[in-house]
Design an enzyme around this catalytic site. Structure first.
Site, PDB file in Angstrom:
ATOM      1  N   ALA A  27      52.784  28.419 123.855  1.00  0.00           N
ATOM      2  CA  ALA A  27      53.572  28.994 122.762  1.00  0.00           C
ATOM      3  C   ALA A  27      53.505  28.072 121.551  1.00  0.00           C
ATOM      4  O   ALA A  27      54.024  26.964 121.590  1.00  0.00           O
ATOM      5  CB  ALA A  27      55.026  29.200 123.188  1.00  0.00           C
ATOM      6  N   GLY A  28      52.845  28.562 120.479  1.00  0.00           N
ATOM      7  CA  GLY A  28      52.755  27.783 119.260  1.00  0.00           C
ATOM      8  C   GLY A  28      53.620  28.386 118.183  1.00  0.00           C
ATOM      9  O   GLY A  28      54.837  28.242 118.172  1.00  0.00           O
ATOM     10  N   GLU A  71      61.218  22.264 104.865  1.00  0.00           N
ATOM     11  CA  GLU A  71      60.056  21.682 105.534  1.00  0.00           C
ATOM     12  C   GLU A  71      58.767  21.970 104.783  1.00  0.00           C
ATOM     13  O   GLU A  71      57.948  21.071 104.550  1.00  0.00           O
ATOM     14  CB  GLU A  71      59.959  22.239 106.960  1.00  0.00           C
ATOM     15  N   GLY A 131      28.853  10.955  99.297  1.00  0.00           N
ATOM     16  CA  GLY A 131      27.626  10.965 100.078  1.00  0.00           C
ATOM     17  C   GLY A 131      27.860  10.438 101.483  1.00  0.00           C
ATOM     18  O   GLY A 131      28.919  10.660 102.077  1.00  0.00           O
TER      19      GLY A 131
END
Length: 394
Positions: free
Chosen positions: A145-146, A259, A356
């Protein structure tokens, strides 16, 4: 590995621009925050990245100089400032590429306590958070569960005068040193989002609480991110955040503008630092007999980056002022989080390209800024979720 490339400490990117929310008192506070970052954090950051966590005492040092809980009222041990003070700390960290001290998560948890805690909870936990005695963490994410908080499996069962917690959490920022954890758990599994509560847990010497691995990330390696397990952990019933069960989802949603705005503030500051590094490098690095900055492609790329960073700065400053005034809505904060973090990743990529091969070397700060930026589009609510929130307002 130590950073061997030069770090320009402060380079003006937007000429003569001062954030409209700044004032003289905040400038003094910024100076104190900058000195702390330079003297107490920058010299140790490379080692912290290697060990995947900060030294525990840095939290106490930050508390001693007033850099923790800066917008918590003085009556609860805080500095007594407002969200602008938190923004200053976030800026000074990110303007040196510092992601190791998880002060933002610490502050977010302190706000949960301030906004929803009882008077006893505030007086118990907030002074200790402000001093650095307690490190704050928020335990939402689980292996399965995210962003979908309704899918959490962690259970908090009321048994008399205590709760019994069972479950596991992962990707927990400040998880290693956490002394106070806001655990998102199901107090009523039959009620979906309305069955979610936040239970405050003090892990020290708590039977059944076990910290697992400190996770090995591709970026932000100085900031400990851990997993932990709860096996029949008993905590007092008064550790429920809020007067009744089932308010956890609402509590989490109400604090999202805070937040997400601070995330955007940090993102802008990191972009300003990347641009400063790249301009400095392009002035001194020669190719085909001339400095990179004398080449049209380099100038045009940096012009694009400066425009993006300048627009981001002005928009986020406006969001911060609205947040201070109590006028910032979730949609506007979500737009800030979405656009700034997407732009941050683009800016880091453009800047790294101009370095680079050196840009791919860890000893150059731009490489760390590049890898540190990527998670910004994931945590705090994945950017796909931001799009859904924004779309609902159309």
């Amino acid at each position: 590995m130590p950073c061997l490339a030069p770090h320009p400490k402060r380079v003006a990117i937007v000429s003569d621009y001062r954030s409209p929310w700044m004032d003289d008192e905040l400038e003094m506070f910024r100076d104190a925050a900058r000195r702390f970052v330079e003297n107490e954090i920058v010299p140790h950051d490379a080692r912290w990245r290697e060990q995947h966590h900060v030294d525990r005492e840095i939290w106490n040092k930050a508390g001693e100089v007033g850099l923790l809980c800066t917008d918590i009222p003085a009556e609860y041990g805080g500095v007594g400032g407002d969200v602008r003070h938190e923004a200053v700390v976030a800026e000074e960290m990110n303007r040196r590429g510092i992601t190791s001290l998880g002060h933002m998560v610490h502050s977010i948890l302190a706000h949960y306590v301030l906004n929803y805690g009882s008077e006893a909870q505030k007086r118990n936990w907030l002074p200790r958070m402000a001093s650095g005695e307690l490190v704050g963490a928020i335990a939402m994410t689980e292996p399965g569960a995210g962003s979908d908080l309704q899918a959490v499996k962690t259970r908090a069962e009321r048994r008399g005068d205590h709760y019994v917690l069972n479950g596991s959490k992962t990707f927990i920022s400040n998880g290693l040193h956490a002394g106070l954890v806001g655990v998102v758990a199901k107090t009523d599994p039959t009620q979906g989002a309305k069955g979610i509560s936040i239970i405050m847990v003090e892990p020290k010497d708590l039977p059944g609480y076990r910290v697992g691995r400190v996770l090995d990330k591709i970026g932000q390696n100085g900031w400990d991110t851990a997993e932990f397990f709860l096996d029949d952990c008993k905590v007092p019933a008064e550790n429920l955040l809020g007067p009744v069960e089932g308010q956890g989802f609402v509590q989490l949603m109400r604090d999202l503008p805070y937040e997400r705005t601070l995330m955007a503030v940090g993102g802008v500051a990191a972009m300003e630092y990347a641009l400063a590094l790249t301009v400095d490098y392009a002035r001194t690095r020669k190719a085909f007999g001339q400095a990179l900055l004398e080449m049209q492609n380099t100038r045009f790329k940096l012009a694009e980056v400066k425009a993006l960073v300048s627009v981001a700065r002005v928009y986020v400053d406006d969001c911060l002022q609205k947040l201070k005034d109590g006028r910032l809505d979730t949609v506007t904060a979500s737009m800030a989080k979405l656009w700034v973090t997407d732009t941050q990743c683009r800016v880091m990529d453009e800047c790294l390209q101009l370095f680079g091969g050196y840009g791919y070397m860890r000893e150059y700060p731009i490489s760390q800024l590049y890898t540190d930026a990527r998670v910004q589009r994931i945590y705090g609510g994945a950017n796909e979720i931001m799009k859904e929130i924004i779309a609902r307002s159309l």
